[in-house]
Design an enzyme around this catalytic site. Structure first.
Site, PDB file in Angstrom:
ATOM      1  N   SER A 141       2.550 -16.179  -4.550  1.00  0.00           N
ATOM      2  CA  SER A 141       1.167 -16.625  -4.336  1.00  0.00           C
ATOM      3  C   SER A 141       1.085 -18.123  -4.598  1.00  0.00           C
ATOM      4  CB  SER A 141       0.240 -15.893  -5.316  1.00  0.00           C
ATOM      5  OG  SER A 141      -1.050 -16.484  -5.304  1.00  0.00           O
ATOM      6  N   TYR A 154      -1.963 -13.596 -14.138  1.00  0.00           N
ATOM      7  CA  TYR A 154      -1.598 -13.537 -12.710  1.00  0.00           C
ATOM      8  C   TYR A 154      -0.743 -14.747 -12.333  1.00  0.00           C
ATOM      9  CZ  TYR A 154      -2.007 -12.908  -7.659  1.00  0.00           C
ATOM     10  OH  TYR A 154      -1.714 -12.722  -6.328  1.00  0.00           O
TER      11      TYR A 154
HETATM   12  N1  LIG Z   1      -4.738 -10.935  -0.945  1.00  0.00           N
HETATM   13  C1  LIG Z   1      -4.489 -12.162  -1.355  1.00  0.00           C
HETATM   14  O1  LIG Z   1      -5.326 -13.095  -1.258  1.00  0.00           O
HETATM   15  C2  LIG Z   1      -3.126 -12.501  -1.905  1.00  0.00           C
HETATM   16  C3  LIG Z   1      -2.814 -13.855  -2.064  1.00  0.00           C
HETATM   17  C4  LIG Z   1      -1.570 -14.202  -2.583  1.00  0.00           C
HETATM   18  C5  LIG Z   1      -0.670 -13.218  -2.914  1.00  0.00           C
HETATM   19  N2  LIG Z   1      -0.995 -11.902  -2.766  1.00  0.00           N
HETATM   20  C6  LIG Z   1      -0.021 -10.908  -3.162  1.00  0.00           C
HETATM   21  O2  LIG Z   1       0.232 -10.047  -2.084  1.00  0.00           O
HETATM   22  C7  LIG Z   1       0.658  -8.781  -2.589  1.00  0.00           C
HETATM   23  C8  LIG Z   1      -0.118  -7.685  -1.876  1.00  0.00           C
HETATM   24  O3  LIG Z   1      -1.483  -7.786  -2.239  1.00  0.00           O
HETATM   25  P1  LIG Z   1      -2.682  -7.347  -1.267  1.00  0.00           P
HETATM   26  O4  LIG Z   1      -3.601  -8.509  -1.186  1.00  0.00           O
HETATM   27  O5  LIG Z   1      -2.139  -6.720  -0.030  1.00  0.00           O
HETATM   28  O6  LIG Z   1      -3.414  -6.291  -2.216  1.00  0.00           O
HETATM   29  P2  LIG Z   1      -3.665  -4.722  -2.093  1.00  0.00           P
HETATM   30  O7  LIG Z   1      -4.235  -4.371  -0.770  1.00  0.00           O
HETATM   31  O8  LIG Z   1      -4.398  -4.362  -3.326  1.00  0.00           O
HETATM   32  O9  LIG Z   1      -2.186  -4.106  -2.140  1.00  0.00           O
HETATM   33  C9  LIG Z   1      -1.438  -4.069  -3.314  1.00  0.00           C
HETATM   34  C10 LIG Z   1      -0.276  -3.114  -3.095  1.00  0.00           C
HETATM   35  O10 LIG Z   1       0.550  -3.111  -4.280  1.00  0.00           O
HETATM   36  C11 LIG Z   1       0.761  -1.765  -4.650  1.00  0.00           C
HETATM   37  N3  LIG Z   1       0.949  -1.634  -6.101  1.00  0.00           N
HETATM   38  C12 LIG Z   1       0.135  -2.092  -7.093  1.00  0.00           C
HETATM   39  N4  LIG Z   1       0.618  -1.726  -8.279  1.00  0.00           N
HETATM   40  C13 LIG Z   1       1.764  -1.019  -8.033  1.00  0.00           C
HETATM   41  C14 LIG Z   1       2.708  -0.350  -8.864  1.00  0.00           C
HETATM   42  N5  LIG Z   1       2.595  -0.340 -10.209  1.00  0.00           N
HETATM   43  N6  LIG Z   1       3.757   0.280  -8.281  1.00  0.00           N
HETATM   44  C15 LIG Z   1       3.871   0.282  -6.935  1.00  0.00           C
HETATM   45  N7  LIG Z   1       3.012  -0.316  -6.096  1.00  0.00           N
HETATM   46  C16 LIG Z   1       1.968  -0.957  -6.658  1.00  0.00           C
HETATM   47  C17 LIG Z   1      -0.475  -1.014  -4.185  1.00  0.00           C
HETATM   48  O11 LIG Z   1      -0.148   0.358  -3.971  1.00  0.00           O
HETATM   49  P3  LIG Z   1      -0.584   1.583  -4.921  1.00  0.00           P
HETATM   50  O12 LIG Z   1      -1.905   1.235  -5.535  1.00  0.00           O
HETATM   51  O13 LIG Z   1      -0.635   2.730  -3.957  1.00  0.00           O
HETATM   52  O14 LIG Z   1       0.507   1.710  -5.894  1.00  0.00           O
HETATM   53  C18 LIG Z   1      -0.737  -1.695  -2.850  1.00  0.00           C
HETATM   54  O15 LIG Z   1       0.047  -1.110  -1.846  1.00  0.00           O
HETATM   55  C19 LIG Z   1       0.434  -8.834  -4.098  1.00  0.00           C
HETATM   56  O16 LIG Z   1       1.651  -9.069  -4.755  1.00  0.00           O
HETATM   57  C20 LIG Z   1      -0.508 -10.012  -4.280  1.00  0.00           C
HETATM   58  O17 LIG Z   1      -0.371 -10.610  -5.552  1.00  0.00           O
HETATM   59  C21 LIG Z   1      -2.209 -11.531  -2.268  1.00  0.00           C
END
Ligand SMILES: NC(=O)c1ccc[n+]([C@@H]2O[C@H](COP(=O)([O-])OP(=O)(O)OC[C@H]3O[C@@H](n4cnc5c(N)ncnc54)[C@H](OP(=O)(O)O)[C@@H]3O)[C@@H](O)[C@H]2O)c1
Length: 253
Positions: A141, A154
């Site tokens: 990120s 975070y």
């Molecule tokens: N959205 C943004 O603005 C943004 C920006 C920068 C970076 N990111 C990064 O991108 C990645 C994906 O985020 P997203 O925005 O797509 O959010 P999201 O829709 O909430 O997806 C998060 C994913 O991580 C999984 N997860 C969470 N805890 C877990 C665990 N303990 N074991 C296995 N799986 C787990 C969730 O699946 P389950 O709940 O089914 O386990 C879900 O599939 C993250 O690492 C986030 O930090 C996001």
């Protein structure tokens, strides 16, 4: 059927960026191993992949639990064949004002966002090294570039992830294994409040997935986007601390 297509393992494939990338990688010809805690959601993603003629396997797993990840990687490899591409994407957000500073929450965030990726690399790397090929992708990120207000856990988890994968990129340079560090700003997913939520320079999910998939295809070393946040985040570290504090305190997120 094992062995017919290259294999990608995507952690956090049940929603958001991970789900989008899994579907896209399947369209690009990968057999995809889907890993997350919500098995029902993973089965929906697998059905979507299979409806389009792709191959997917579902592995319910909490990435913070090392043994679960080792087991999930083993069963994915048994089902689909050795993993060519890891997308370490699973993660959670964390909002922690100083009044609520909390070691337990910090540990959880580090175990999922950072150690979750480490566990997957640990499970896959020996086979990649012995085959002399592979690709590790970290979904970090822009929050990993510097500390931000109310996000100590975070930001720490994402900078740990970035340093870890940067080290690997150096060590694996001549071993046939590429490393790509992806640093998005705000992408519209459940993590950022979904439909209707407003964040600075928010990128919609499909274009974000497209950019990440193209960077993976090109085996780029890093991808940071969108540029109006990526550029200041890159420059922030070279600012004098007093100026950095002045600017960073004003960031709305
Ligand atoms: N959205 C943004 O603005 C943004 C920006 C920068 C970076 N990111 C990064 O991108 C990645 C994906 O985020 P997203 O925005 O797509 O959010 P999201 O829709 O909430 O997806 C998060 C994913 O991580 C999984 N997860 C969470 N805890 C877990 C665990 N303990 N074991 C296995 N799986 C787990 C969730 O699946 P389950 O709940 O089914 O386990 C879900 O599939 C993250 O690492 C986030 O930090 C996001």
């Amino acid at each position: 059927m094992a062995g017919e297509r290259p294999v990608a393992l995507v952690t956090g494939a049940s929603s958001g960026i991970g789900r989008g990338l899994a579907v896209r990688l399947a369209r690009d010809g990968y057999a995809v191993g889907l890993l997350a805690r919500r098995a029902g959601r993973l089965r929906e993603v697998a059905a979507e992949v299979e409806e389009r003629g792709g191959t997917a396997s579902v592995h319910r797993c909490d990435v913070s639990e090392r043994e679960q990840v080792l087991h999930a990687v083993e069963s994915c490899s048994a089902e689909l064949g050795p993993v060519d591409l890891l997308v370490a994407n699973a993660g959670i957000g964390s909002h922690m004002p100083v009044e609520g500073l909390n070691g337990d929450e910090t540990e959880l965030v580090m175990r999922i966002n950072f150690l979750g990726a480490v566990h997957a690399v640990e499970a896959l790397l020996p086979t990649m090294l012995s085959r002399g090929s592979g690709h590790l992708v970290a979904v970090a990120s822009l929050a990993g570039y510097c500390g931000l207000p109310r996000r100590p856990a975070y930001c720490a988890s994402k900078s740990a992830m970035m340093s870890f994968f940067e080290s690997l990129r150096l060590d694996l340079r001549h071993r046939g294994i590429a490393v790509t560090i992806v640093s998005p700003g705000f992408v519209r997913t459940a993590m950022t409040g979904g439909e209707g939520s407003v964040r600075p320079f928010m990128v919609e999910l499909d274009p974000a997935v497209d950019r990440i998939a193209r960077a993976i295809g090109a085996r780029r070393r890093s991808l940071a986007f969108p540029w109006p946040i990526a550029l200041p985040a890159t420059l922030a570290r070279s600012l004098p601390p007093a100026l950095f504090d002045f600017v960073a305190r004003r960031i709305r997120h």
